[in-house]
Design an enzyme around this catalytic site. Sequence first.
Site, PDB file in Angstrom:
ATOM      1  N   ALA A  77       4.945  41.116  15.153  1.00 27.36           N
ATOM      2  CA  ALA A  77       4.399  39.941  15.830  1.00 27.36           C
ATOM      3  C   ALA A  77       4.599  39.986  17.343  1.00 27.36           C
ATOM      4  CB  ALA A  77       5.008  38.666  15.254  1.00 27.36           C
ATOM      5  N   THR A  78       5.672  40.627  17.803  1.00 26.72           N
ATOM      6  CA  THR A  78       5.863  40.722  19.255  1.00 26.72           C
ATOM      7  C   THR A  78       4.693  41.470  19.886  1.00 26.72           C
ATOM      8  OG1 THR A  78       8.259  40.671  19.036  1.00 26.72           O
ATOM      9  CG2 THR A  78       7.395  41.572  21.095  1.00 26.72           C
ATOM     10  N   ASN A 157       9.700  28.802  14.664  1.00 29.87           N
ATOM     11  CA  ASN A 157      10.725  29.581  13.979  1.00 29.87           C
ATOM     12  C   ASN A 157      12.084  28.895  13.929  1.00 29.87           C
ATOM     13  OD1 ASN A 157       9.942  30.419  16.771  1.00 29.87           O
ATOM     14  ND2 ASN A 157      11.990  31.324  16.725  1.00 29.87           N
ATOM     15  N   GLN A 185       5.713  32.866  11.216  1.00 27.79           N
ATOM     16  CA  GLN A 185       6.506  32.076  10.263  1.00 27.79           C
ATOM     17  C   GLN A 185       5.628  31.341   9.255  1.00 27.79           C
ATOM     18  OE1 GLN A 185       9.756  32.033   9.999  1.00 27.79           O
ATOM     19  NE2 GLN A 185      10.435  32.909  11.929  1.00 27.79           N
ATOM     20  N   HIS A 207       7.982  41.617   8.326  1.00 30.14           N
ATOM     21  CA  HIS A 207       9.378  41.413   7.928  1.00 30.14           C
ATOM     22  C   HIS A 207       9.771  39.944   7.762  1.00 30.14           C
ATOM     23  CE1 HIS A 207      11.601  40.300  11.718  1.00 30.14           C
ATOM     24  NE2 HIS A 207      10.506  40.784  12.273  1.00 30.14           N
ATOM     25  N   THR A 245      -1.307  56.938  15.827  1.00 29.63           N
ATOM     26  CA  THR A 245      -1.382  57.309  14.407  1.00 29.63           C
ATOM     27  C   THR A 245      -0.859  56.165  13.549  1.00 29.63           C
ATOM     28  OG1 THR A 245      -1.061  59.611  14.974  1.00 29.63           O
ATOM     29  CG2 THR A 245      -0.617  58.997  12.680  1.00 29.63           C
ATOM     30  N   CYS A 330      26.626  30.573  22.665  1.00 30.30           N
ATOM     31  CA  CYS A 330      27.577  31.630  22.398  1.00 30.30           C
ATOM     32  C   CYS A 330      26.930  32.720  21.550  1.00 30.30           C
ATOM     33  CB  CYS A 330      28.800  31.068  21.676  1.00 30.30           C
ATOM     34  SG  CYS A 330      30.362  31.626  22.378  1.00 30.30           S
TER      35      CYS A 330
HETATM   36  C1  LIG Z   1       9.888  36.822  14.259  1.00 31.97           C
HETATM   37  C2  LIG Z   1       8.915  36.208  15.141  1.00 31.97           C
HETATM   38  C3  LIG Z   1       8.260  36.954  16.123  1.00 31.97           C
HETATM   39  C4  LIG Z   1       8.584  38.403  16.392  1.00 31.97           C
HETATM   40  O1  LIG Z   1       8.146  39.222  15.356  1.00 31.97           O
HETATM   41  P1  LIG Z   1       8.567  40.748  15.298  1.00 31.97           P
HETATM   42  O2  LIG Z   1       7.754  41.302  14.187  1.00 31.97           O
HETATM   43  O3  LIG Z   1      10.016  40.766  15.009  1.00 31.97           O
HETATM   44  O4  LIG Z   1       8.238  41.369  16.606  1.00 31.97           O
HETATM   45  C5  LIG Z   1       7.319  36.322  16.894  1.00 31.97           C
HETATM   46  N1  LIG Z   1       7.029  35.021  16.716  1.00 31.97           N
HETATM   47  C6  LIG Z   1       7.644  34.272  15.785  1.00 31.97           C
HETATM   48  C7  LIG Z   1       7.278  32.845  15.627  1.00 31.97           C
HETATM   49  C8  LIG Z   1       8.613  34.842  14.976  1.00 31.97           C
HETATM   50  O5  LIG Z   1       9.229  34.087  14.074  1.00 31.97           O
END
Ligand SMILES: *Cc1c(COP(=O)(O)O)cnc(C)c1O
Length: 509
Positions: A77-78, A157, A185, A207, A245, A330
């Site tokens: 997602a990033t 999230n 999410q 994931h 790829t 923290c």
């Molecule tokens: C986990 C998350 C991401 C990042 O996803 P990755 O696959 O870890 O890069 C982006 N946006 C939201 C809302 C997420 O919960």
Amino acid sequence: MTAPEPVYLDYAATTPVDPAVAEAMSRCLTEPDGLGNASSATHLFGRRVAERIERARAEVAALIGAAPEEIVFTSGATESDNLAVLGAARANAQRGRHIVSSRIEHKAVLDPLKRLEKEGFAITLLAPDRSGRIDPQAVAAALRPDTVLVSIMLVNNETGVIQDIAAVGALCRARGVLFHSDAAQAVGKIPLDVHALPLDFMSITAHKLYGPKGVGALYVRDEARGYLQPIVFGGGQERALRPGTLPTHQIIGLGVASDLSRRGLAREHARLCGLRERLWQGIAKLGAVHLNGEGAHCVPGILNVSFEGVEGESLVTGVSELAVSTGSACNSASAEPSYVLRALGRDTQLAQSSLRLSFGRFTLPEHIDLAVDAIRREVTRLRVLSPASEPPGAPDEAAESPVAGTPAAATWVVGEAGGPGQEVWVRLRLSVQDGRVKSALFKAYGCPHTLAVVAWVTERLRGRGRAGLAPGTPEQWAEALTVPVEKLGRLLVVEDALADCARHWPEPR
Ligand SMILES: *Cc1c(COP(=O)(O)O)cnc(C)c1O
């Protein structure tokens, strides 16, 4: 003897890989039909792999109601967020340089937006209302003639709040503005039909969906493809929007995960609603507990709560039988409390005291019951230590000078720093006789590092006088107790409490 594994309640950070997904991926890596590069159309291996990738593409598409050719595989997602935000903004810069988004977006959206600011874009970040929703009317009000992109997440999230994407999308469509939504999410958690939603781009990650880390997808609506440019170059794969790829085993994992989620969605949604209610009912009995996102529609697998009079990281550390998350300082390298909860209008102390419990496919009712017991025990214990049960500055009968007039009598000296609204509070109480500390006690709340340092310092105060009361400097305490350097600032409160003691030192008689 090792301690039993904690109960995993951090599904919003990442979900366990479903065994069926792991098996399909493992077969792909070890069996001959996983060999081959999907771009090698000249031989059987390449063609076989390409066919399996197309099957996975269709499975992902089916989960969200898209056509297979609208799915672009990415690393997660990033990357999908970066591709949508940077790619759509840059491709349309000649039409306008204004983007609307929100303060509660994931960093994977906020950071590319910061990058675009450097490239000359103007960014409007909307604040949520107190229940965590972005008002579609606020989006409408923020649109300008030069707005080219709106990016609002589907499910947050931290809180699990579901945004009114249909309304926001309709506004964008009417104004000819591109619309992206981060659905990391949401996908597989709530029913989604991208063709029924006015969406142009939507980010997905495997994931959070019981698939592997490092693979995801961007949904690109067919008609929006021409309004997106790539952010990496070379090779031409994925219609040149995301060359490289294709990672066959990863994509197969995402495909199987999508298929499993689609089949189980309705049943799982109902089951998780039951678990969420069980968890909330159990925790709410404590009293002075706030449900973050109350009043909004939420996904059932996330429960975010704030506890009055408790510091979040102490709580997370205390409930060692649970693997949970807090948004507090923290926990992360940054020294700020959850920016999402702050955006909801929670004060610092409540934002600091939040716990995000997230659960899913492998969570059982007994796990929830165990979590309720652990949280109730720890919150009750920490509230006894907290200044909420003894407000700072309240009259303290022991602080009165005992037996006035007796030359050898000890005097109580109280010094205090931090307090309500701050993440740390320390009160030292010293018994001073003949200008020297006879004994010392403390009360404090804060992260475990702070508490350890207060205890350590308090033990070393005996025999010390007003000058040289502090046994060393915060740097030395940090070194003695291996406190990470970014937490050093918190130890200054201990130093301040010592200085406050020196200010209240009794005049020699
Ligand atoms: C986990 C998350 C991401 C990042 O996803 P990755 O696959 O870890 O890069 C982006 N946006 C939201 C809302 C997420 O919960």
